[in-house]
Design an enzyme around this catalytic site. Structure first.
Site, PDB file in Angstrom:
ATOM      1  CE  LYS A 193      -1.936   2.958   2.127  1.00  0.00           C
ATOM      2  NZ  LYS A 193      -1.696   4.376   1.752  1.00  0.00           N
ATOM      3  N   GLY A 246       6.196   5.111   8.484  1.00  0.00           N
ATOM      4  CA  GLY A 246       5.367   6.312   8.529  1.00  0.00           C
ATOM      5  C   GLY A 246       5.481   6.989   9.876  1.00  0.00           C
ATOM      6  CB  SER A 247       3.389   9.593  11.354  1.00  0.00           C
ATOM      7  OG  SER A 247       2.123   8.945  11.302  1.00  0.00           O
ATOM      8  CD  GLU A 249       2.173  11.414  15.091  1.00  0.00           C
ATOM      9  OE1 GLU A 249       2.521  11.137  13.927  1.00  0.00           O
ATOM     10  OE2 GLU A 249       2.942  11.993  15.904  1.00  0.00           O
ATOM     11  N   GLY A 251       1.743   4.646  13.327  1.00  0.00           N
ATOM     12  CA  GLY A 251       2.471   3.425  13.679  1.00  0.00           C
ATOM     13  C   GLY A 251       2.025   2.854  15.022  1.00  0.00           C
ATOM     14  CD  GLU A 268      12.519   0.735  10.030  1.00  0.00           C
ATOM     15  OE1 GLU A 268      12.998   1.750  10.561  1.00  0.00           O
ATOM     16  OE2 GLU A 268      13.088  -0.365  10.052  1.00  0.00           O
ATOM     17  CB  CYS A 302      12.615   9.042   8.856  1.00  0.00           C
ATOM     18  SG  CYS A 302      13.712   8.026   7.852  1.00  0.00           S
ATOM     19  CD  GLU A 402       9.418  13.009  11.953  1.00  0.00           C
ATOM     20  OE1 GLU A 402       8.298  12.518  12.170  1.00  0.00           O
ATOM     21  OE2 GLU A 402      10.317  12.435  11.326  1.00  0.00           O
TER      22      GLU A 402
HETATM   23  P1  NAD Z   1       1.772   8.555   7.745  1.00  0.00           P
HETATM   24  O1  NAD Z   1       1.885   7.767   9.002  1.00  0.00           O
HETATM   25  O2  NAD Z   1       0.760   9.627   7.677  1.00  0.00           O
HETATM   26  O3  NAD Z   1       1.476   7.584   6.502  1.00  0.00           O
HETATM   27  C1  NAD Z   1       2.301   6.484   6.207  1.00  0.00           C
HETATM   28  C2  NAD Z   1       1.501   5.442   5.451  1.00  0.00           C
HETATM   29  O4  NAD Z   1       0.497   4.942   6.324  1.00  0.00           O
HETATM   30  C3  NAD Z   1       0.774   5.977   4.212  1.00  0.00           C
HETATM   31  O5  NAD Z   1       0.809   5.006   3.207  1.00  0.00           O
HETATM   32  C4  NAD Z   1      -0.652   6.162   4.735  1.00  0.00           C
HETATM   33  O6  NAD Z   1      -1.624   6.071   3.719  1.00  0.00           O
HETATM   34  C5  NAD Z   1      -0.766   4.994   5.686  1.00  0.00           C
HETATM   35  N1  NAD Z   1      -1.785   5.152   6.725  1.00  0.00           N
HETATM   36  C6  NAD Z   1      -2.295   6.291   7.239  1.00  0.00           C
HETATM   37  N2  NAD Z   1      -3.237   6.007   8.172  1.00  0.00           N
HETATM   38  C7  NAD Z   1      -3.298   4.659   8.255  1.00  0.00           C
HETATM   39  C8  NAD Z   1      -4.050   3.754   9.045  1.00  0.00           C
HETATM   40  N3  NAD Z   1      -4.944   4.186   9.944  1.00  0.00           N
HETATM   41  N4  NAD Z   1      -3.860   2.432   8.886  1.00  0.00           N
HETATM   42  C9  NAD Z   1      -2.955   1.972   7.994  1.00  0.00           C
HETATM   43  N5  NAD Z   1      -2.216   2.775   7.199  1.00  0.00           N
HETATM   44  C10 NAD Z   1      -2.375   4.108   7.339  1.00  0.00           C
HETATM   45  O7  NAD Z   1       3.247   9.102   7.473  1.00  0.00           O
HETATM   46  P2  NAD Z   1       3.741   9.996   6.258  1.00  0.00           P
HETATM   47  O8  NAD Z   1       3.252  11.377   6.480  1.00  0.00           O
HETATM   48  O9  NAD Z   1       3.442   9.320   4.979  1.00  0.00           O
HETATM   49  O10 NAD Z   1       5.320   9.926   6.435  1.00  0.00           O
HETATM   50  C11 NAD Z   1       6.022  10.753   7.289  1.00  0.00           C
HETATM   51  C12 NAD Z   1       6.479  10.005   8.520  1.00  0.00           C
HETATM   52  O11 NAD Z   1       7.157   8.804   8.142  1.00  0.00           O
HETATM   53  C13 NAD Z   1       7.475  10.799   9.335  1.00  0.00           C
HETATM   54  O12 NAD Z   1       7.196  10.644  10.703  1.00  0.00           O
HETATM   55  C14 NAD Z   1       8.802  10.145   8.981  1.00  0.00           C
HETATM   56  O13 NAD Z   1       9.809  10.331   9.941  1.00  0.00           O
HETATM   57  C15 NAD Z   1       8.394   8.721   8.848  1.00  0.00           C
HETATM   58  N6  NAD Z   1       9.383   7.952   8.068  1.00  0.00           N
HETATM   59  C16 NAD Z   1      10.164   7.017   8.707  1.00  0.00           C
HETATM   60  C17 NAD Z   1      11.147   6.328   8.004  1.00  0.00           C
HETATM   61  C18 NAD Z   1      12.029   5.316   8.688  1.00  0.00           C
HETATM   62  O14 NAD Z   1      12.738   4.585   7.999  1.00  0.00           O
HETATM   63  N7  NAD Z   1      12.050   5.237  10.004  1.00  0.00           N
HETATM   64  C19 NAD Z   1      11.322   6.573   6.640  1.00  0.00           C
HETATM   65  C20 NAD Z   1      10.513   7.532   6.025  1.00  0.00           C
HETATM   66  C21 NAD Z   1       9.547   8.210   6.748  1.00  0.00           C
END
Ligand code: NAD
Length: 498
Positions: A193, A246-247, A249, A251, A268, A302, A402
């Site tokens: 996804k 992702g974030s 929150e 995660g 991650e 990140c 962040e």
């Molecule tokens: P996000 O958490 O908003 O979204 C990430 C993914 O999760 C997207 O595909 C989104 O559609 C999906 N998503 C959103 N709500 C969901 C739910 N309820 N259930 C399942 N999936 C859902 O994050 P973002 O804004 O896309 O990315 C930014 C964040 O990602 C930052 O905090 C950044 O630090 C982090 N990040 C971490 C790494 C790492 O390797 N640690 C790498 C890149 C980004």
């Protein structure tokens, strides 16, 4: 397969599929929904893409399950899986400029960045894990006798099963490869996804996976919104593992759901990484690296090193050097000659970053460079440097939370112990950067930092062979290297009594 082409800022958008890829077929979403992909540097529509919902997730998971439960994929040898991964890497290499163009337009970042980092890393990751595919072996063990009988035992590393991969938008090609390559090498089937804000390279990748001959259902790609497509994937009973980037929150919620269902999970998440310029460092040599550590990819990284710790005696010089570096950045369209920084991903991120810049000023941090945007379309934010001259800088909101934009904060320290204490005083623990000419001090400090990776005198560039992941709020688990294989296999124990 529906594809679309258009022109954005004078650049032809490569033909890219716009439907869901399920069980080897391109199809519209079951509910017929679509969403619009916007170019961040011009705010123009690039393309409309099918938006998956729960019914599509169910379809894709069933297709993936069928491959795990006796399908052609489950009968392939590791060597055969490795050949397919090598072919995929070759196809990506052949079409590298297409990936560069799609990623630069989709995210609004300068094209030289994915050309230099993300796409070469992606190719390398598929090749690295192609090499693992026929070397995923168990161990031979000799436990003591039990009930008077000798014993011999061995372990088997088996695929976890169906892996749900959910990816962030900031480095979408590379992050997807970190999940797909080890999962496929280990014999799992994947439902990917991608992020709704940057899904084009994932769709193009599916086209290449199809071309090189992965069996239908082994890789399924479902663009869609987080709540509509991500959440049903996380809670689907046919999914054995979720790999999420992702974030914190989102995660956290995924972690809770996976704990309830006893589903394996890798998280991650975000970061607030420190950069410590140790006493005696040659400032003219290290300032460009420190600046790159929080300005690359518009700061949407990140592991961005956004808390910069400088000894009091060089504090003013560090602030001046970083301000000069920030002022030297050229904002513009991805393919414009001379562009060194693009736009933030969307309006929400633009407002969020500007909100933090306002918060920094309200809290009394000194604005040394940047602040504000450009007088043109696109979500541009000027690279911004704050200085917190007084002690307590590490407690400001812009130091705690962040931002995910091109904003760095310089904070003074008294001695190495104070630098380590402040660097570790954060909820996060993804990366840490040390800048120094004294390598023995660097090794001592590296051991004291609570971070998944420590980079000494260089950028936080990832590598296929090196484990990647965070401590504390930055996540759970590791990707890449053998850690990536471990994360995608179950170790089964077989015991023989004789
Ligand atoms: P996000 O958490 O908003 O979204 C990430 C993914 O999760 C997207 O595909 C989104 O559609 C999906 N998503 C959103 N709500 C969901 C739910 N309820 N259930 C399942 N999936 C859902 O994050 P973002 O804004 O896309 O990315 C930014 C964040 O990602 C930052 O905090 C950044 O630090 C982090 N990040 C971490 C790494 C790492 O390797 N640690 C790498 C890149 C980004």
């Amino acid at each position: 397969m529906s594809t679309t082409t258009s022109t954005i800022a004078g650049v032809q958008v490569p033909a890219v599929p716009t439907q869901l890829y399920i069980d080897g077929n391109w199809q519209d979403a079951a509910e017929g929904g679509t969403f619009t992909v916007i170019a961040p540097t011009t705010e123009e529509r690039i393309v409309d893409v099918a938006a998956a919902t729960a019914a599509d997730v169910d379809h894709a998971v069933r297709a993936a399950r069928a491959q795990i439960d006796g399908g052609a994929w489950s009968r392939m040898s590791g060597a055969e899986r490795g050949v397919l991964l090598h072919r995929l890497a070759d196809a990506i290499e052949r079409d590298a400029e297409t990936f560069v163009t799609l990623e630069a337009l989709d995210i609004g970042r300068p094209a030289f960045e994915p050309r230099a980092v993300d796409i070469p890393n992606t190719i390398d990751v598929y090749r690295h894990f192609a090499g693992w595919a026929d070397k995923i072996d168990g161990r031979a063990l000799t436990p003591p006798p039990a009930f008077g009988r000798e014993r011999f035992a061995y372990t088997r590393r088996e695929p976890v099963g169906v892996v749900g991969a959910i990816v962030a938008w900031n480095a979408p090609t590379m992050i997807a490869s970190w999940k797909l390559a080890p999962a496929l090498a280990a014999g799992n089937a994947v439902v990917l996804k991608p992020a709704e804000d940057a899904c084009l390279t994932a769709l193009y990748l599916a086209q290449l996976a199809d071309e090189v001959g992965f069996p239908a259902g082994v890789l399924n790609v479902l663009p869609g919104l987080g709540v509509d497509a991500g959440a049903p994937l996380v809670s689907h009973p046919g999914v054995d593992k979720i790999s999420f980037t992702g974030s914190p929150e989102v995660g956290r919620g995924i972690g809770v759901q996976c704990a309830q269902d006893m589903r394996r999970v890798t998280l991650e998440l975000g970061g607030k990484s420190p950069q410590v310029i140790l006493p005696g460092a040659d400032l003219s040599a290290v300032i460009p690296g420190v600046a790159g550590g929080f300005l690359a990819n518009q700061g949407e990284i990140c592991a961005a090193g956004t808390r910069i710790f400088a000894a009091r005696e060089v504090f003013d010089d560090v602030v001046a050097g970083l301000a000069e570096a920030a002022n030297g950045v050229t904002l513009g369209d991805p393919f414009d000659e001379g562009t060194t920084m693009g736009a933030l991903i969307n309006r929400k991120q633009f407002d969020r970053v500007n909100g933090y810049i306002a918060a920094g000023q309200d809290e009394g941090a000194e604005l040394a460079a940047g602040g504000g945007g450009l007088d043109r379309n696109g979500f541009f934010v000027k690279p911004t440097v704050f200085a917190a001259r007084e002690s307590g800088g590490n407690d400001l909101r812009i130091a705690r939370e962040e931002i995910f934009g091109p904003v760095g904060l310089v904070i003074p320290f008294d001695d190495v112990d104070d630098a380590v204490r402040q660097a570790n005083d954060t909820a996060y623990g993804l990366g840490a950067y040390l800048w120094t000419g004294d390598l023995s001090v660097a090794h001592q400090v590296a051991a004291r930092l609570r971070a998944g990776s420590v980079w000494i005198n260089g950028p936080g560039a990832p590598d296929a062979r090196l484990p990647w992941g965070g401590m504390k709020t930055s996540g759970i688990g590791r990707e890449l290297g053998f850690a990536g294989i471990e994360a995608n296999t179950e170790e089964k124990t077989v015991v023989i009594s004789f």
